[in-house]
Enzyme design. Structure first.
Site, mmCIF file in Angstrom:
data_model
loop_
_atom_site.group_PDB
_atom_site.id
_atom_site.type_symbol
_atom_site.label_atom_id
_atom_site.label_comp_id
_atom_site.label_asym_id
_atom_site.label_seq_id
_atom_site.Cartn_x
_atom_site.Cartn_y
_atom_site.Cartn_z
ATOM 1 N N GLU A 123 0.722 -1.111 0.118
ATOM 2 C CA GLU A 123 -0.135 -0.029 0.013
ATOM 3 C C GLU A 123 0.793 1.220 0.253
ATOM 4 O OE1 GLU A 123 -3.264 -0.117 -0.586
ATOM 5 O OE2 GLU A 123 -2.976 -2.031 -0.709
ATOM 6 N N ASP A 180 9.531 16.708 -30.161
ATOM 7 C CA ASP A 180 8.744 15.750 -29.462
ATOM 8 C C ASP A 180 7.271 16.647 -28.913
ATOM 9 O OD1 ASP A 180 10.508 13.815 -29.268
ATOM 10 O OD2 ASP A 180 11.273 14.235 -27.217
HETATM 11 N N1 SAM Z 1 -2.897 2.108 -2.414
HETATM 12 C C1 SAM Z 1 -2.352 2.856 -2.943
HETATM 13 C C2 SAM Z 1 -2.945 4.089 -3.628
HETATM 14 O O1 SAM Z 1 -4.103 3.760 -4.094
HETATM 15 O O2 SAM Z 1 -2.518 5.203 -3.735
HETATM 16 C C3 SAM Z 1 -1.496 2.205 -4.211
HETATM 17 C C4 SAM Z 1 -0.160 1.310 -3.962
HETATM 18 S S1 SAM Z 1 0.465 0.568 -5.201
HETATM 19 C C5 SAM Z 1 -0.311 -0.899 -5.193
HETATM 20 C C6 SAM Z 1 2.085 0.119 -4.886
HETATM 21 C C7 SAM Z 1 3.140 1.024 -5.374
HETATM 22 O O3 SAM Z 1 3.016 1.086 -6.739
HETATM 23 C C8 SAM Z 1 3.113 2.541 -4.878
HETATM 24 O O4 SAM Z 1 3.596 2.627 -3.676
HETATM 25 C C9 SAM Z 1 3.907 3.084 -6.050
HETATM 26 O O5 SAM Z 1 5.234 3.126 -5.743
HETATM 27 C C10 SAM Z 1 3.714 2.466 -7.148
HETATM 28 N N2 SAM Z 1 2.585 2.782 -8.206
HETATM 29 C C11 SAM Z 1 1.404 2.319 -8.368
HETATM 30 N N3 SAM Z 1 0.751 3.160 -9.340
HETATM 31 C C12 SAM Z 1 1.630 4.063 -9.558
HETATM 32 C C13 SAM Z 1 1.554 5.272 -10.411
HETATM 33 N N4 SAM Z 1 0.515 5.522 -11.166
HETATM 34 N N5 SAM Z 1 2.449 6.131 -10.231
HETATM 35 C C14 SAM Z 1 3.666 6.212 -9.929
HETATM 36 N N6 SAM Z 1 3.722 5.060 -8.846
HETATM 37 C C15 SAM Z 1 2.853 4.131 -8.741
#
Ligand code: SAM
Length: 269
Positions: A123, A180
């Site tokens: 999370e 770009d």
């Molecule tokens: N519970 C979190 C939320 O809804 O904000 C989502 C956590 S996600 C399952 C796990 C990790 O994936 C995050 O801590 C981040 O590092 C990365 N991550 C997931 N989606 C991302 C995005 N759109 N941009 C950047 N990092 C992302």
């Protein structure tokens, strides 16, 4: 530029050995170091997560291990640097709840001497980590798009590639980045139009004749028209935000034909 990346999956970063970024590393333009977060755990299971306070599903990454990892990486980087090197990196934390990562931010980050990426999983990382380092250095929480990945590794790959290709000498042709989509300047809100190479006819599809004409003025005009058409079709919100002062007579005529109006109050399309 020095890049430190901390993750529980260092093997995710093998793509950074190839192509433009791989070559930039070989040349020394980019100094990338990937660290295993679990190296800073102290228990036999190398635990990096725990249950969330307040309940709810999933696990949260523990602050202690992140604190030790970031302190160690910063100390190592500061010791490696010469006298002019900064004492602290700018820290980037990928998260879907962060500010959108854009070409403008990529440009800004490409001017930094040292970046440290902290890849979350589960999370995410205990929020106190960002608060703690935010008192001493710049910490940016950045999102690569409105969707949720399983971890920060892929987001960091995206950002490193976008930043790395802007470093001096990384792109073969310095003008590539100028043309770009999203490039700063007058074309800022225009996407790049379609591109073609040889042969002139492929499976019955012809290259637009103007591109074969050798007439630079007409080619530039055609490219701008196509860029406008594509932006209106694919990203109307970007097109609507084009500064009307940057439009010439021909642009205005094309917009009229497409029944599209730009400017702050003209979002109707
Ligand atoms: N519970 C979190 C939320 O809804 O904000 C989502 C956590 S996600 C399952 C796990 C990790 O994936 C995050 O801590 C981040 O590092 C990365 N991550 C997931 N989606 C991302 C995005 N759109 N941009 C950047 N990092 C992302």
């Amino acid at each position: 530029m020095r890049l430190d990346i901390v993750s529980i999956f260092p093997e995710y970063f093998s793509p950074l050995d190839v192509s433009l970024i791989g070559k930039a590393r070989e040349r020394g333009t980019l100094d990338v170091r990937v660290h295993q977060l679990r190296d800073w755990t102290h228990d036999v299971h190398k635990t990096v997560d725990d249950t969330p306070y307040g309940g709810g599903p999933g696990m949260v990454m523990k602050p202690e291990v992140w604190g030790e990892a970031i302190d160690a990486v910063i100390a190592e980087g500061a010791a490696d640097g010469d006298d002019e090197a900064p004492a602290a990196p700018r820290i980037i934390v990928p998260t879907p709840s962060g500010r959108p990562f854009t070409q403008e931010i990529a440009q800004e980050l490409a001017a930094e001497p040292w970046l440290l990426f902290a890849c979350g999983r589960y999370e995410g990382i205990d929020s106190r980590v960002m608060r703690e380092y935010g008192t001493r250095m710049r910490v940016d929480e950045l999102s690569i798009g409105d969707y949720v990945l399983a971890g920060g590794e892929v987001a960091v790959l995206v950002m490193v590639e976008a930043i790395g290709r802007l470093l001096p000498g990384v792109l073969g042709n310095v003008h590539s980045a100028v043309d770009d989509s999203f490039a700063p300047g007058a074309m800022r809100n225009l996407l790049e139009g379609p591109v073609f190479t040889k042969p002139p006819v492929w499976r019955g599809h012809e290259v637009p004749e103007v591109l074969l004409s050798g007439h630079h003025g007409k080619i530039a005009r055609w490219r701008r028209d196509e860029a406008l058409r594509r932006t209106i079709a694919n990203r109307p919100e970007l097109a609507a935000a084009i500064d009307p002062a940057t439009l010439d007579k021909h642009d205005r005529k094309l917009l009229e034909e497409l029944a599209f109006r730009v400017g702050p109050e003209d979002m109707a399309h």
